[in-house]
Design an enzyme around this catalytic site. Sequence first.
Site, mmCIF file in Angstrom:
data_model
loop_
_atom_site.group_PDB
_atom_site.id
_atom_site.type_symbol
_atom_site.label_atom_id
_atom_site.label_comp_id
_atom_site.label_asym_id
_atom_site.label_seq_id
_atom_site.Cartn_x
_atom_site.Cartn_y
_atom_site.Cartn_z
ATOM 1 N N LYS A 45 0.995 -1.258 0.259
ATOM 2 C CA LYS A 45 0.168 0.013 -0.068
ATOM 3 C C LYS A 45 0.651 1.199 0.107
ATOM 4 C CE LYS A 45 -3.341 -0.974 -0.625
ATOM 5 N NZ LYS A 45 -3.728 -1.564 -2.042
ATOM 6 N N THR A 48 3.247 0.614 -4.832
ATOM 7 C CA THR A 48 3.687 -0.272 -5.726
ATOM 8 C C THR A 48 3.135 -0.423 -7.029
ATOM 9 O OG1 THR A 48 3.262 -1.944 -3.785
ATOM 10 C CG2 THR A 48 4.291 -2.604 -5.657
ATOM 11 N N TRP A 50 1.702 1.685 -8.627
ATOM 12 C CA TRP A 50 1.910 3.353 -9.462
ATOM 13 C C TRP A 50 3.626 3.092 -9.988
ATOM 14 C CZ3 TRP A 50 2.130 8.229 -6.299
ATOM 15 C CH2 TRP A 50 1.867 9.492 -6.984
ATOM 16 N N HIS A 100 7.613 -7.431 -2.058
ATOM 17 C CA HIS A 100 7.448 -6.819 -0.736
ATOM 18 C C HIS A 100 8.125 -7.579 0.233
ATOM 19 C CE1 HIS A 100 3.822 -4.890 -1.858
ATOM 20 N NE2 HIS A 100 3.011 -6.013 -1.935
ATOM 21 N N ARG A 122 6.034 5.528 1.815
ATOM 22 C CA ARG A 122 4.882 6.421 2.173
ATOM 23 C C ARG A 122 4.605 6.374 3.659
ATOM 24 N NH1 ARG A 122 -1.358 4.827 -0.175
ATOM 25 N NH2 ARG A 122 -2.072 6.892 -0.055
ATOM 26 N N SER A 130 -5.000 2.690 3.745
ATOM 27 C CA SER A 130 -5.135 2.153 2.621
ATOM 28 C C SER A 130 -5.158 0.542 2.798
ATOM 29 C CB SER A 130 -3.956 2.508 1.660
ATOM 30 O OG SER A 130 -3.788 2.002 0.446
ATOM 31 N N TYR A 185 6.521 8.107 -1.932
ATOM 32 C CA TYR A 185 5.109 8.495 -2.438
ATOM 33 C C TYR A 185 4.470 9.890 -2.573
ATOM 34 C CZ TYR A 185 -0.226 7.899 -2.953
ATOM 35 O OH TYR A 185 -1.432 8.031 -2.968
ATOM 36 N N THR A 220 -0.492 9.633 -13.921
ATOM 37 C CA THR A 220 -1.530 10.258 -12.969
ATOM 38 C C THR A 220 -2.504 9.438 -12.305
ATOM 39 O OG1 THR A 220 -3.047 11.121 -14.508
ATOM 40 C CG2 THR A 220 -1.117 12.675 -14.015
ATOM 41 N N PHE A 221 -2.930 9.665 -11.173
ATOM 42 C CA PHE A 221 -3.920 8.841 -10.657
ATOM 43 C C PHE A 221 -5.256 8.676 -11.480
ATOM 44 C CE2 PHE A 221 -7.655 8.160 -7.857
ATOM 45 C CZ PHE A 221 -7.365 7.040 -7.149
ATOM 46 N N ASN A 223 -5.523 9.106 -14.638
ATOM 47 C CA ASN A 223 -5.327 8.273 -15.896
ATOM 48 C C ASN A 223 -5.055 6.902 -15.750
ATOM 49 O OD1 ASN A 223 -5.879 10.391 -17.544
ATOM 50 N ND2 ASN A 223 -3.877 11.107 -17.873
ATOM 51 N N GLY A 252 -5.866 7.795 -3.516
ATOM 52 C CA GLY A 252 -4.649 8.249 -4.000
ATOM 53 C C GLY A 252 -4.181 9.850 -3.699
HETATM 54 P P1 A3P Z 1 -4.898 4.653 -1.446
HETATM 55 O O1 A3P Z 1 -5.762 3.530 -0.918
HETATM 56 O O2 A3P Z 1 -4.815 5.539 -0.262
HETATM 57 O O3 A3P Z 1 -5.868 5.277 -2.427
HETATM 58 P P2 A3P Z 1 0.039 -0.479 -3.570
HETATM 59 O O4 A3P Z 1 -0.132 -0.338 -5.258
HETATM 60 O O5 A3P Z 1 1.260 -0.302 -2.876
HETATM 61 O O6 A3P Z 1 -1.090 -1.623 -3.121
HETATM 62 O O7 A3P Z 1 -0.636 0.894 -3.080
HETATM 63 C C1 A3P Z 1 -1.947 1.271 -3.555
HETATM 64 C C2 A3P Z 1 -2.009 2.743 -3.004
HETATM 65 O O8 A3P Z 1 -1.331 3.489 -4.022
HETATM 66 C C3 A3P Z 1 -3.494 3.200 -3.183
HETATM 67 O O9 A3P Z 1 -3.646 4.223 -1.982
HETATM 68 C C4 A3P Z 1 -3.605 3.730 -4.662
HETATM 69 O O10 A3P Z 1 -4.597 4.739 -4.587
HETATM 70 C C5 A3P Z 1 -2.481 4.704 -4.641
HETATM 71 N N1 A3P Z 1 -1.913 4.875 -6.072
HETATM 72 C C6 A3P Z 1 -1.669 4.018 -6.973
HETATM 73 N N2 A3P Z 1 -1.696 4.644 -8.187
HETATM 74 C C7 A3P Z 1 -1.388 6.053 -7.881
HETATM 75 C C8 A3P Z 1 -1.132 7.159 -8.522
HETATM 76 N N3 A3P Z 1 -0.991 7.303 -9.822
HETATM 77 N N4 A3P Z 1 -1.281 8.425 -7.505
HETATM 78 C C9 A3P Z 1 -1.531 8.493 -6.412
HETATM 79 N N5 A3P Z 1 -1.807 7.376 -5.687
HETATM 80 C C10 A3P Z 1 -1.772 6.288 -6.336
#
Ligand code: A3P
Length: 301
Positions: A45, A48, A50, A100, A122, A130, A185, A220-221, A223, A252
Amino acid sequence: MDIDTYLLRFKGCYFERSVVDIDLLENLDDFEIRDDDVFIITYPKSGTIWTQHILSLIYYEGHRNRTENVDTLDRAPFLEYNSRKVDFSKRPSPRIFSSHIPYYLAPRGLKNRKAKIVYTYRNPKDILISYYYFSNVVAALQAPQNLEQFMKRFLDGKVLGNLWFDHIRGWYEHKHDFNILFMKYEDMKKDLRSSVLKLCTFLEKELSEEDLDTVVRQATFQNMKINPLANYNAILKDEIGTRNDGQFLRKGTIGDWKHHLTVEQNERFDRIFQRNMKDFPLKFTWDLKEEENWNDSPKET
Ligand code: A3P
């Protein structure tokens, strides 16, 4: 059902029982590393998917221009959760992996400091929130009864990935053993372009201005949320298995914990954080407004 129903403990670390590749875990130390391998290592969380998407965009033109229908899980498969049974030895170089694992389980070959590691981290309060939602979504994870129960579990390290404090501390304190870049992050969120450039420098990948713009735009989140190659929606539904219609790309944002933790929970978290991280050199960003906070004073604004 107790924790052992969902998680498998191996060498002091919890793995998701239903998908973990036990043979791989048992031979992880000898896992063959190529000099041009790249590992994305995170605590769950922390961003990853991203980081997986950004690296896929940097490395693959067909990912940038969407001409190849390959999702990020195939571009940057999980080492220990090889659900698609990829034969890693047959993958062309450079291979990107995601993982992980804690530092002490890293394959020996990573210690020659040639292969690269990107460690995305993060602030742990946002990770907690999350992770709480995510544990309700994923059928193979123990569904929490409420946030209080999950917070205890998280702060006891009884979750996949174990204790967040140990994970980040372990990788950071052993950083000299590896060729590792720490990506925050919140920095990615605040200035994605600079973060992509930082990654390109570390990865020794030079992109044209146009390609750089494309990477930033697609990462971006908003997209990613609409891009089936990046959003994991199908993977979650068809491969991971869900309890509800939650998504990886949930909110995000930075500081969502403020909408969830009570004053008492927040103070308790701070006390435990300070006990574990007081002298830790990396600084965390808890909130967009307050910018950098010293580790010993994660205040609310
Ligand atoms: P939230 O649950 O706070 O929204 P992981 O991939 O390690 O499981 O992490 C998931 C978290 O990364 C989620 O957080 C997700 O929304 C966030 N995330 C993924 N892509 C993102 C992006 N482009 N911009 C911002 N946050 C992103």
